[in-house]
Design an enzyme around this catalytic site. Structure first.
Site, PDB file in Angstrom:
ATOM      1  N   HIS A  95       0.833  -1.231   0.000  1.00  0.00           N
ATOM      2  CA  HIS A  95       0.000   0.000   0.000  1.00  0.00           C
ATOM      3  C   HIS A  95       0.857   1.267   0.000  1.00  0.00           C
ATOM      4  O   HIS A  95       0.503   2.266   0.633  1.00  0.00           O
ATOM      5  CB  HIS A  95      -0.955   0.013   1.204  1.00  0.00           C
ATOM      6  CG  HIS A  95      -1.937  -1.121   1.199  1.00  0.00           C
ATOM      7  ND1 HIS A  95      -3.046  -1.131   0.404  1.00  0.00           N
ATOM      8  CD2 HIS A  95      -1.960  -2.270   1.891  1.00  0.00           C
ATOM      9  CE1 HIS A  95      -3.725  -2.260   0.605  1.00  0.00           C
ATOM     10  NE2 HIS A  95      -3.072  -2.977   1.500  1.00  0.00           N
TER      11      HIS A  95
ATOM     12  N   ASN B  70     -10.992  -2.876   1.431  1.00  0.00           N
ATOM     13  CA  ASN B  70     -10.450  -3.126   0.093  1.00  0.00           C
ATOM     14  C   ASN B  70     -11.507  -2.852  -0.974  1.00  0.00           C
ATOM     15  O   ASN B  70     -12.709  -2.846  -0.678  1.00  0.00           O
ATOM     16  CB  ASN B  70     -10.007  -4.586  -0.043  1.00  0.00           C
ATOM     17  CG  ASN B  70      -8.610  -4.821   0.505  1.00  0.00           C
ATOM     18  OD1 ASN B  70      -7.739  -3.956   0.418  1.00  0.00           O
ATOM     19  ND2 ASN B  70      -8.389  -5.991   1.073  1.00  0.00           N
TER      20      ASN B  70
ATOM     21  N   TYR C 297      -0.964  -3.744  11.538  1.00  0.00           N
ATOM     22  CA  TYR C 297      -1.037  -2.375  11.006  1.00  0.00           C
ATOM     23  C   TYR C 297      -0.434  -1.348  11.965  1.00  0.00           C
ATOM     24  O   TYR C 297       0.393  -0.533  11.560  1.00  0.00           O
ATOM     25  CB  TYR C 297      -2.481  -2.035  10.611  1.00  0.00           C
ATOM     26  CG  TYR C 297      -2.870  -2.673   9.291  1.00  0.00           C
ATOM     27  CD1 TYR C 297      -2.889  -4.053   9.151  1.00  0.00           C
ATOM     28  CD2 TYR C 297      -3.195  -1.906   8.184  1.00  0.00           C
ATOM     29  CE1 TYR C 297      -3.221  -4.658   7.946  1.00  0.00           C
ATOM     30  CE2 TYR C 297      -3.527  -2.499   6.973  1.00  0.00           C
ATOM     31  CZ  TYR C 297      -3.538  -3.875   6.860  1.00  0.00           C
ATOM     32  OH  TYR C 297      -3.852  -4.467   5.663  1.00  0.00           O
TER      33      TYR C 297
END
Ligand code: NDP
Length: 521
Positions: free
Chosen positions: A61, A134, A343
């Protein structure tokens, strides 16, 4: 800021004035000057800062488009969740949205075929609510131990440093739970015309909680602009002409007041419905068919402000599935649980342990975390003399008493009982059922031919023996699909099975990704 007739006056970063920011100190007396001096703090500081401008790029990403906006509640969901930002029709919250490709590095053409990641931060009165979704409703794996592997297989070959379709398909041939996500990726939605024209999906099942119980939900953001895609040929052309096409599109739209918006929906499932549902609701390779669980509108997201500065607002933004307000809760989806660790861990590595203090990440609600202190780049308060250990009873200077707790009800939860054991999910025929439904959806919109072309455009550069396995995998979705792929590969001069080719391990030379002309034997 020091002012100079209205214009800012340049200083060193410690605030000391400089005589002229355009000069460097040198020794000499004539027109030709000599050596540069180490005492020239202005030059040293300028060079040293330049070398340190980049922070670690996200492993995945990395390349993204971002904007600010707002979320507004349009429908009453107070019976489902106690989350305050979702309670009260008309209520608005500030939002930061970052939409990224997954595999490519920063600067790679944005019109590449890829899933788009949807990092969304809603600044609420109860702290931040992040949605890390997503652009497709399912994912390639459901076991978190495979998470790094699937991403690596979509990136570059470690030897050649080239994107490698052999690696990509070898991974998927041997991890066929990803077939449903592959059906989505190689559909025309795999290359959105712009970020304004794509949907976003939670993928994971979430819980919504109230004081009295909980329900399971899946979350959908559907574009109000309508779905619009690029053909592979258009995307390839744009990749050369304007690699930052999606960034430019978003900036221009917002600049022109053409604010993109999305409608947020829930699919809602009661716990007792989950018990006997055909699909494991903690398996993110599966959707909940709309006919079983219709979409219920909740609110509207509108983007209305471009980043003031990309690095400041978007590159430094950090999103995590673990960032949740009371009334929204995680489920036992193992991918969800693993992402809740991964994350924030990535953000701590990339931005430092105090990344939540950065303006783009800082909550608008009051923050009080005196048991998290110090660390690199402590930008804000360090809580002075407040107790730095739990259970403190001594009154400190300037501190009024014991640390309080909100005590909100976490709602009802499942009970789990069992034995600890290593576990990996098996691929079964059930994994092909929803992929098959997707193939039918593409039939209804007359896009099956596009799908085959999109697929062979990628598969065509994989090694022939890998292609054979891929054809077998898609034949399990539909016999005709397998046959169509085989036919398209041979008629497009792509390679097909040559049994005598070297094994995969010998095939990592850069040449293999370029080899498209071998014929079927
Ligand atoms: P339906 O048969 O009621 O509808 C199919 C869904 O597929 C649509 O709602 C749309 O999702 C999406 N879709 C429609 N046209 C296309 C297209 N050309 N390319 C890609 N996606 C398209 O859905 P079901 O719920 O019964 O699911 C059937 C299959 O549709 C599933 O197996 C899944 O593969 C796919 N799908 C299902 C979704 C879900 O959450 N149930 C979401 C997306 C796809 P949307 O409305 O989100 O645009």
């Amino acid at each position: 800021m020091a002012q100079n007739g209205g214009a800012p006056t340049y200083t060193l970063s410690e605030g000391c004035p400089v005589a002229d920011p355009n000069t460097a100190q040198r020794v000499g007396s004539g027109p030709v000057k000599g050596l540069i001096l180490l005492q020239d703090t202005q030059l040293i500081e300028t060079l040293a800062h330049f070398s340190r401008e980049r922070i670690p790029e996200r492993t995945v990403h990395a390349s993204a488009v971002g904007a600010w906006g707002e979320f507004q509640v349009t429908h009453d969901v107070s019976h489902l969740t106690s989350a305050k930002f979702l309670n009260g029709i008309g209520k608005k919250s500030k939002v930061l949205l970052r939409v990224s490709t997954v595999g490519p590095e920063r600067g790679y053409p944005e019109t590449v075929r890829d899933v788009r990641g949807w990092g969304m931060k809603i600044f609420t009165e109860e702290g931040n609510q992040d949605f890390v979704f997503n652009s497709i409703p399912v994912f390639f794996v459901r076991d978190p131990i495979k998470f790094p592997s699937v991403n690596r297989s979509h990136k570059r070959n470690p030897a050649s440093n080239l994107p490698d379709s052999t690696m990509f398909w070898d991974f998927h041939n041997n991890n066929q739970e990803g077939i449903h996500a592959l059906m989505q990726l190689f559909s025309n939605r795999g290359i959105p015309a712009s970020i304004r024209h794509l949907n976003a999906y939670s993928g994971h099942t979430y819980k919504l909680t109230t004081d009295t119980g909980f329900v399971y939900i899946k979350i959908h953001f559907k574009t109000d602009q309508g779905i619009k895609n690029l053909s592979q040929a258009e995307a390839n052309k744009l990749a050369g002409q304007n690699p930052s096409y999606h960034t430019a599109d978003m900036r221009n739209a917002i600049e022109n007041g053409d604010y993109p918006s999305w409608t947020m929906y829930f699919q809602v499932m009661k716990p007792e419905q989950a018990e006997n549902y055909r699909w494991n609701i903690f398996d993110m390779t599966k959707v909940w068919p709309h006919a079983n669980f219709p979409l219920q509108p909740v609110g509207k997201l509108t983007l209305n402000r471009n980043p003031e500065n990309y690095f400041q607002d978007i590159e430094q933004a950090a999103f995590s599935p673990s960032t949740m307000v009371p009334g929204i809760a995680p489920t036992a989806d193992p991918m969800f649980q693993a992402r809740m660790f991964a994350y924030p861990d990535a953000a701590r590595y990339r931005l430092g342990v105090n990344y939540q203090h950065l303006p783009c990440n800082a909550p608008v609600s009051e923050v009080y975390t005196p048991y998290q202190r110090d660390g690199k780049f402590r930008y804000k308060t360090n809580y002075g003399g407040d107790p730095n250990y739990v259970g403190a009873s001594l009154k400190q200077v300037n501190f009024k008493g014991k640390v309080g707790a909100n005590g909100f009800s976490p709602g009802g939860h499942e009970e789990w009982v069992g034995t600890v054991a290593g576990y990996a999910s098996d691929v079964t025929n059930e994994d092909f059922v929803q992929a098959r439904e997707m193939w039918k959806v593409l039939g209804r919109s007359n896009e099956q031919g596009d799908f085959v072309q999109n697929l062979v455009g990628h598969l065509g550069s994989a090694l022939p023996q890998v292609q054979q396995e891929t054809i077998k995998m898609f034949s399990k979705v539909d016999e005709g699909l397998g046959a169509d792929i085989k036919k398209a590969l041979s008629s497009n001069s792509y390679s097909l099975a040559i049994d005598s080719l070297p094994p995969f391990v010998n095939a990592t030379s850069p040449v293999q990704t370029l080899r498209t002309s071998q014929r079927c034997t």
